[in-house]
Design an enzyme around this catalytic site. Structure first.
Site, short mmCIF file in Angstrom:
data_model
loop_
_atom_site.label_atom_id
_atom_site.label_comp_id
_atom_site.label_asym_id
_atom_site.label_seq_id
_atom_site.Cartn_x
_atom_site.Cartn_y
_atom_site.Cartn_z
N GLU A 1 -2.36 -19.55 -9.62
CA GLU A 1 -2.62 -20.08 -8.28
C GLU A 1 -1.31 -20.03 -7.50
O GLU A 1 -0.23 -20.19 -8.07
CB GLU A 1 -3.21 -21.50 -8.27
CG GLU A 1 -4.53 -21.63 -9.02
CD GLU A 1 -5.64 -20.77 -8.46
OE1 GLU A 1 -5.55 -20.32 -7.30
OE2 GLU A 1 -6.63 -20.52 -9.19
N ASP B 1 3.11 9.92 9.58
CA ASP B 1 3.98 8.84 10.07
C ASP B 1 5.28 8.95 9.29
O ASP B 1 5.31 8.73 8.08
CB ASP B 1 3.31 7.49 9.83
CG ASP B 1 4.13 6.34 10.40
OD1 ASP B 1 4.71 6.51 11.48
OD2 ASP B 1 4.18 5.28 9.75
N ASP C 1 1.40 2.25 7.34
CA ASP C 1 1.80 3.66 7.40
C ASP C 1 0.61 4.62 7.40
O ASP C 1 0.55 5.55 8.21
CB ASP C 1 2.75 3.96 6.23
CG ASP C 1 3.85 2.92 6.12
OD1 ASP C 1 4.77 2.97 6.94
OD2 ASP C 1 3.76 2.04 5.25
#
Length: 461
Positions: A175, A292, A428
């Site tokens: 957790e 990119d 990206d």
């Protein structure tokens, strides 16, 4: 007598199997990926949906380190000596019912202690925690080297001070912990060069911990994402039922481990609405690629195919890689064929060493980059305009993505705004898709480079 002996043997076989659960542990591919990352990264996060096997996976690993009993297939970190480990969660009750139960056995029934992942014959001693019924404070575990390992149970509500002072080989946070608790736990492993791992569903959204693992580049830190599709114990029919049982705004988090982004999410579209199984593209569909540029942040490229009859755009390929040069990147993209490539404005920048434009470096490697940078028909190149147009297609069934493109979907789940502004991180593949989409008018039909053209028929008179 024979039947009695057989019954006794079966009973003993069953007992030995139940008291050596670790021997039967067989992880799924995503769990193996998480284990293997332990040999490469100091900090690991298994980010997953609910009830997919993240806590079980980590408990099995902790038991291996405590005992030194590593299976032949084990790809992760190994210790050849006894270790000191802390396992923690939100409260003592949660630790007891989660990590303790999986490692030691049913908390309320001491006769079943040893039925967890720590084999019964390895449990040397236990000490109870004051104030929490059936909770353990520590376990002494026999290691194959001859010494004893120590496992301690902690909780976040004890406060930061209770996470100080000790020197550890490993910390496990089951957790999501507060940032200060995590840093204290990680610091406990500094002297030993040890490791820290976390397993949680990111219901707290883009918290400081989640942002650290998802948005900040580090050679010592890795995020492994496990979705409901990776949980092999859940049938496709059951997966559908589970997904539909959750409130719409929690589905992505509880089934795919996607941080809850609420109104900040840029593409608030169910993943299932755009995901399709890969198929062979018709020869007459035009195609275009988008890239990119990047080095420290990843370089990315995607390929779009356009079904003009139905006006549906398909994302059919995706590539993303950090710290590689145009030579390496181009070599990875050439097998996609002689598709036209769309590129952003930073491709006009000149390399400080050679003086060549960045876009020209890819042309020199044989890629067919368009002559002009990516713009819309009217000459504009606004990010918001591209996003709105892509979202419109997603919502109207005219933007589809091949299901196998995990990098693309990972970014899709996390793309969000903060204070109204787009967070330009971890986007990206999405950016390269947007650049390709902006220049969709330049997409063209590509002849399969692997097909041999038919021989020209010659007439002999």
């Amino acid at each position: 007598m024979i039947l009695k002996e057989q019954a006794t043997l079966i009973e003993e076989f069953t007992r030995r199997r139940r008291t050596n659960k670790l021997k039967d542990y067989r992880p799924y591919p995503k769990q193996i990926e998480f284990h293997a990352a332990g040999a490469l990264y100091r900090e690991r996060l298994l980010r997953a949906g609910n009830q997919l096997g993240k806590t079980l996976c980590a408990a099995a690993e902790v038991a291996m380190h405590l005992t030194g009993r590593y299976p032949d297939w084990w790809p992760g970190m190994r210790w050849d000596r006894p270790v000191r480990i802390w396992a923690g969660s939100k409260t003592s009750d949660v630790v007891r019912d989660g990590a303790q139960r999986l490692l030691v056995g049913e908390p309320k029934d001491t006769s079943q202690w040893g039925y967890g992942f720590i084999p019964q014959d390895c449990i040397v001693d236990t000490s109870r925690r004051m104030g929490t019924p059936d909770a353990l404070d520590s376990v002494v575990v026999k290691h194959v080297s001859g010494g004893n390992s120590t496992l301690g149970f902690k909780s976040y509500d004890q406060g930061r001070e209770k996470w100080q002072g000790e020197t550890l080989d490993m910390t496990w946070f089951d957790e999501e912990p507060p940032s200060d608790i995590y840093m204290e736990g990680l610091t406990r492993t500094n002297a030993t060069g040890g490791i820290a791992m976390m397993t949680f569903t990111p219901l707290l959204g883009m918290s400081e911990i989640v942002r650290k693992f998802l948005m900040e580049d580090s050679d010592d830190r890795v995020d492994i994402n496990m979705t409901i599709d990776d949980a092999e114990h859940i049938s496709p029919e059951r997966r559908k039922q589970i997904i539909e049982s959750y409130p719409a705004h929690e589905r992505e988090a509880r089934t795919k481990g996607t941080p809850i982004l609420g109104s900040g999410r840029i593409f608030p579209v169910p993943e299932s609405d755009i995901k399709v199984d890969a198929f062979k593209l018709p020869d007459h569909w035009p195609r275009i690629g988008g890239m990119d540029f990047g080095y420290d942040h990843p370089f990315a490229a995607t390929e779009l195919a356009w079904d003009r009859d139905s006006d549906i755009v398909y994302v059919v390929k995706a590539f993303r890689q950090r710290q590689t040069t145009p030579v390496i990147q181009s070599a990875a993209l050439k097998p996609w064929g002689k598709i036209p490539w769309s590129w952003p404005h930073d491709g006009l920048q000149h390399d400080k060493g050679s003086g060549d434009q960045l876009a020209q470096q890819y042309r020199d490697q044989g890629l067919d980059l368009l002559t002009e940078r990516a713009t819309f028909d009217d000459g504009t190149n606004g990010v918001e305009a591209g996003i709105i147009s892509m979202l419109d297609r997603m919502q109207t069934g005219r933007w589809k993505v091949f299901a196998e493109l995990s990098d693309w979907f990972e970014e899709f789940r996390l793309y969000h705004r903060k204070d109204g502004k787009i967070v330009k991180e971890h986007d990206d593949c999405l950016s390269s898709s947007r650049y390709a989409y902006m220049m969709l008018r330049h997409a063209r039909v590509i002849r399969d480079p692997y097909k041999v053209p038919p021989k020209k028929m010659e007439w002999v008179i």
